[in-house]
Design a protein around this motif. Structure first.
Motif, PDB file in Angstrom:
ATOM      1  N   PHE A 189       1.219  -1.543   0.113  1.00  0.00           N
ATOM      2  CA  PHE A 189       0.082   0.389   0.114  1.00  0.00           C
ATOM      3  C   PHE A 189       0.497   0.676  -0.076  1.00  0.00           C
ATOM      4  CE2 PHE A 189      -2.396  -3.315   2.660  1.00  0.00           C
ATOM      5  CZ  PHE A 189      -3.271  -3.923   1.204  1.00  0.00           C
ATOM      6  N   PHE A 190       1.949   1.165   0.337  1.00  0.00           N
ATOM      7  CA  PHE A 190       3.289   2.489  -0.282  1.00  0.00           C
ATOM      8  C   PHE A 190       3.199   2.767  -1.537  1.00  0.00           C
ATOM      9  CE2 PHE A 190       4.557   0.579   4.058  1.00  0.00           C
ATOM     10  CZ  PHE A 190       4.510   1.894   4.867  1.00  0.00           C
ATOM     11  N   ALA A 191       2.877   4.147  -2.167  1.00  0.00           N
ATOM     12  CA  ALA A 191       2.843   4.449  -3.408  1.00  0.00           C
ATOM     13  C   ALA A 191       4.198   3.896  -3.747  1.00  0.00           C
ATOM     14  CB  ALA A 191       2.947   6.069  -3.380  1.00  0.00           C
ATOM     15  N   GLU A 226       3.464  -7.791  -3.251  1.00  0.00           N
ATOM     16  CA  GLU A 226       2.892  -9.960  -2.441  1.00  0.00           C
ATOM     17  C   GLU A 226       1.663  -9.784  -2.988  1.00  0.00           C
ATOM     18  OE1 GLU A 226       4.531 -11.504   0.599  1.00  0.00           O
ATOM     19  OE2 GLU A 226       5.263  -9.573   1.969  1.00  0.00           O
ATOM     20  N   LEU A 227       0.773  -8.861  -3.098  1.00  0.00           N
ATOM     21  CA  LEU A 227      -0.163  -8.963  -3.159  1.00  0.00           C
ATOM     22  C   LEU A 227      -1.232  -8.186  -4.592  1.00  0.00           C
ATOM     23  CD1 LEU A 227      -2.598 -10.741  -0.473  1.00  0.00           C
ATOM     24  CD2 LEU A 227      -1.858 -12.216  -2.637  1.00  0.00           C
ATOM     25  N   PHE A 228      -0.713  -6.458  -3.852  1.00  0.00           N
ATOM     26  CA  PHE A 228      -1.662  -5.754  -4.935  1.00  0.00           C
ATOM     27  C   PHE A 228      -0.391  -4.662  -5.612  1.00  0.00           C
ATOM     28  CE2 PHE A 228      -4.248  -6.876  -1.469  1.00  0.00           C
ATOM     29  CZ  PHE A 228      -5.469  -7.235  -2.066  1.00  0.00           C
ATOM     30  N   SER A 229      -0.361  -4.556  -6.540  1.00  0.00           N
ATOM     31  CA  SER A 229       0.753  -3.774  -7.279  1.00  0.00           C
ATOM     32  C   SER A 229      -0.042  -1.996  -7.428  1.00  0.00           C
ATOM     33  CB  SER A 229       1.266  -3.792  -9.270  1.00  0.00           C
ATOM     34  OG  SER A 229       1.861  -2.921  -9.641  1.00  0.00           O
ATOM     35  N   PRO A 230       0.188  -0.878  -6.910  1.00  0.00           N
ATOM     36  CA  PRO A 230      -0.435   0.022  -6.454  1.00  0.00           C
ATOM     37  C   PRO A 230       0.385   1.230  -8.528  1.00  0.00           C
ATOM     38  CG  PRO A 230       1.532   0.483  -5.612  1.00  0.00           C
ATOM     39  CD  PRO A 230       1.732  -1.073  -6.061  1.00  0.00           C
TER      40      PRO A 230
END
Length: 364
Positions: free
Chosen positions: A58-60, A66-70
């Motif tokens: 969740f850091f920009a 690991e799961l979600f790519s911003p």
């Protein structure tokens, strides 16, 4: 007789400002400035300053999520196996660390007679109970129990089980560990339930030692009392899907709790011969700011009476099952610094069903 003699809490490594998580959610959910303003307003009203996550995603500026790519639009949706893999990789170590912190100076690891693991965000077999046993090298014949998928009230249910064990044996040293990684179940479809979950839930762990030796100093359990409001069963739910676990948390939940809560409290206290005025400390699960406001209104309490709950909500968000134990830890620590007189603690947590679980305990 059962007594809570120690509580310890722990969180995973990644600490986020609520504004960091807002930025992530805004990118995942919104396509217009109007929607962004609405989401910013909701986050601002959450009463939350910080939350923790097992994920760095969740850091920009994260390079290796690991799961979600911003950096990807639309946001990829991991399947449930990937989410469970994250839980199994990290939950045992955080659980063991928090248990060791809890029992330090009280008992040795080898003296644990019962282990109760609690989670609604990670399920497997062999599960967290066996993973913790192996990691901590606990006796192979330890009595173990798992409380799974009961949601935010599960810690109180685990306390009921521990209380029963302690009443059977004065030698019982029961460890409860509640470990939840709510953030691994982030969903990118912009429904009201997903938006609510994104602004409210965080990750955390709490461990409790309950003992059967009545001579020890601690919080003595007096009574448990529960109530299920089936009219709210569709308003708070937690279901498994191929995309992960899906939360339902409607805006009617605070109203449902408010309607029933004073009656629940009075019925629970009547079992102990006490009144509402006897309660010195309110240990209320901070399911959200509106839920805490509903409870204050229902009981006619000043906001200050729920300071411990508001502080946990502010610093950690709603972590599901460990959250009420974070509040109880604050109460226990404060009581130890000011031990004058008898303290009466009333605790309550809420979850799917709509289920309301309570306990009454004393310290003195």
């Amino acid at each position: 007789m059962s007594k809570i003699t120690s509580i310890a809490t722990g969180v995973p490594a990644h600490k986020y400002l609520q504004t960091d998580l807002l930025a992530f959610a805004d990118k995942a959910y919104n396509n217009s400035e109007i929607d962004s303003r609405k989401l910013k307003f909701l986050y601002g009203k959450s009463g939350i300053s910080h939350r923790h996550s097992v994920l760095p995603d969740f850091f920009a500026d994260i390079a290796e999520p690991e799961l979600f790519s911003p950096h990807h639009t639309p946001l990829p949706v991991p399947d449930i196996s990937k989410r469970m893999s994250i839980f199994n990789n990290y939950a045992p170590a955080l659980s063991a660390e928090t248990i060791n912190k809890c029992i330090s100076g009280k008992i040795d690891q080898s003296e644990i007679t019962h282990l109760i693991t609690v989670s609604c965000t990670g399920i497997s077999a062999p599960g967290l109970d066996l993973q913790v046993m192996e990691l901590m090298k606990l006796p192979n014949n330890i009595i173990r129990t798992s409380v799974n998928f009961m949601g935010c009230y599960a810690a109180v249910h685990a306390m009921k089980i521990a209380d029963a064990f302690c009443k059977v044996s004065e030698e019982a040293n029961v460890v409860i560990v509640c470990t939840e990684f709510c953030t691994i179940h982030f969903q990118n479809e912009p429904t009201i339930d997903n938006l609510t979950a994104s602004l409210l839930f965080g990750d955390g762990c709490a461990a409790m030692l309950m003992q059967g030796n009545g001579k020890l100093k601690g919080v003595q359990i007096e009574n448990f009392f529960s109530h299920v409001s089936f009219e709210g069963k569709k308003d708070m739910a937690w279901e498994v899907s191929s995309k992960g676990f899906l939360m339902t948390l409607s805006g009617y939940v605070p109203d449902l709790i408010k309607a029933d809560f004073e009656k629940l409290v009075l019925s629970a206290l009547a079992k102990t011969g006490r009144s509402k005025e006897d309660v010195t400390d309110w240990c209320i699960h901070p399911g959200g700011a509106k839920i805490l406001e509903a409870i204050s209104d229902s009981l006619g309490l000043k906001k200050k009476a729920l300071d411990n709950s508001y502080e946990v909500l502010r610093d950690y968000g709603n972590m599901s099952s460990p959250t009420v134990l974070f509040v109880l830890e604050k109460i226990l620590n404060a009581t130890r610094t000011d031990p004058s007189g008898e303290k009466v603690v009333f605790g309550a947590a809420f979850g799917p069903g709509l289920t309301m679980e309570t306990f009454t305990a004393t310290y003195g």
